[in-house]
Write a protein that holds these residues in place. Structure first.
Motif, PDB file in Angstrom:
ATOM      1  N   TYR A 111       0.844  -1.188   0.000  1.00  0.00           N
ATOM      2  CA  TYR A 111       0.000   0.000   0.000  1.00  0.00           C
ATOM      3  C   TYR A 111       0.888   1.250   0.000  1.00  0.00           C
ATOM      4  N   MET A 120      -3.877   1.803   8.693  1.00  0.00           N
ATOM      5  CA  MET A 120      -4.209   0.443   8.247  1.00  0.00           C
ATOM      6  C   MET A 120      -4.273  -0.456   9.445  1.00  0.00           C
ATOM      7  N   LEU A 122      -4.104  -4.279  10.552  1.00  0.00           N
ATOM      8  CA  LEU A 122      -3.641  -5.586  10.070  1.00  0.00           C
ATOM      9  C   LEU A 122      -3.839  -6.615  11.169  1.00  0.00           C
ATOM     10  N   VAL A 143       1.841  -5.347   3.382  1.00  0.00           N
ATOM     11  CA  VAL A 143       0.860  -6.256   3.990  1.00  0.00           C
ATOM     12  C   VAL A 143       1.304  -7.684   3.656  1.00  0.00           C
ATOM     13  N   THR A 147      -2.806 -12.115   5.967  1.00  0.00           N
ATOM     14  CA  THR A 147      -3.091 -10.987   6.856  1.00  0.00           C
ATOM     15  C   THR A 147      -4.375 -10.276   6.446  1.00  0.00           C
ATOM     16  N   HIS A 149      -6.609  -7.111   6.175  1.00  0.00           N
ATOM     17  CA  HIS A 149      -6.234  -5.703   6.099  1.00  0.00           C
ATOM     18  C   HIS A 149      -7.438  -4.816   5.810  1.00  0.00           C
ATOM     19  N   THR A 151      -8.423  -0.341   5.657  1.00  0.00           N
ATOM     20  CA  THR A 151      -7.926   1.038   5.756  1.00  0.00           C
ATOM     21  C   THR A 151      -8.987   1.909   6.419  1.00  0.00           C
TER      22      THR A 151
END
Ligand code: F6R
Ligand code: MN
Length: 205
Positions: A111, A120, A122, A143, A147, A149, A151
């Motif tokens: 990203y 973010m 995670l 990332v 994971t 994720h 935003t």
């Protein structure tokens, strides 16, 4: 025995498909696809259900837009998603994306923060606690595979970013429902705060 090198198909047959203009605020001039999420698409994701219903009652505001640049989608290809997340809150919780883990869970993503102030979240798809990383303009966040994720826009203007990922990564939103994020990002008089299980989490910058 000599092994002949395998001939790869040329990707330069149509160079016009391989280049596009972009603007850090408005996004891509020639996206291959665009998707729009409005608040009602995010049902059940904000902690204050009453505030969610009150906000959705009379209107269904735009929360985010994703434009994808994906010239080819074979093994080894890359795609780019331009995300624009509008500013806003539901109760005191900032607007955010749904969040996902990749269908091909081992596949990572990079990203790049282009504009605005963001975080973010995670979380390892097999558990563990949520981590918060800065995704404001000028930041790059890696990332790793496996994971979850998401935003979050914790500023007063749009948050714009790129996500660059293998074209075959896919999106799995159902793991999100099973695992979720054990942290929320809220507006407070002292500024944005990330709360995990009642205690404030530091944002890694
Ligand atoms: C692609 C990627 C981003 C997101 C975008 C919207 O793998 O991570 O392009 O798709 O930020 O978020 P979601 O997909 O969670 O609604
Ligand atoms: Mn992704």
């Amino acid at each position: 025995m000599t092994v002949k090198a395998k001939r790869e198909p040329s990707v330069l047959l149509n160079p016009a498909d391989l280049v596009t203009d972009f603007d850090p605020d408005a996004g891509l001039a020639k996206p291959d696809s665009t998707s729009v999420r409005r608040l009602r698409d995010l049902g059940g994701m904000f902690r204050d259900q009453a505030a969610f219903e009150a906000t959705c009652r009379d209107e269904n505001p735009l929360v985010y837009t994703v434009q994808v640049f994906s010239p080819r989608d074979h093994e080894g290809d890359l795609s780019l998603g331009f995300g624009r997340l509008e500013p806003g809150t539901v109760g005191d919780e900032f607007y955010m994306t749904k969040g996902h883990v990749h269908e091909r869970t081992e596949m990572a993503e990079i990203y790049v923060g282009l504009r605005g102030r963001g975080v973010m979240l995670l979380r390892n798809a097999s558990g563990g606690h949520t981590r918060a990383l800065d995704l404001s303009a000028g930041k790059i966040v890696y990332v790793p595979g496996h994971t979850l994720h998401r935003t979050v826009n914790c500023g007063d203007e749009a948050l714009c970013y790129f996500g660059i990922y293998p074209s075959l990564a896919g999106h799995d939103y159902s793991s999100l429902q099973r695992i979720g994020f054990d942290a929320v990002v809220i507006r407070s008089p002292e500024g944005p705060k990330v709360l995990g299980k009642g205690e404030e989490l530091a944002v890694t910058r």
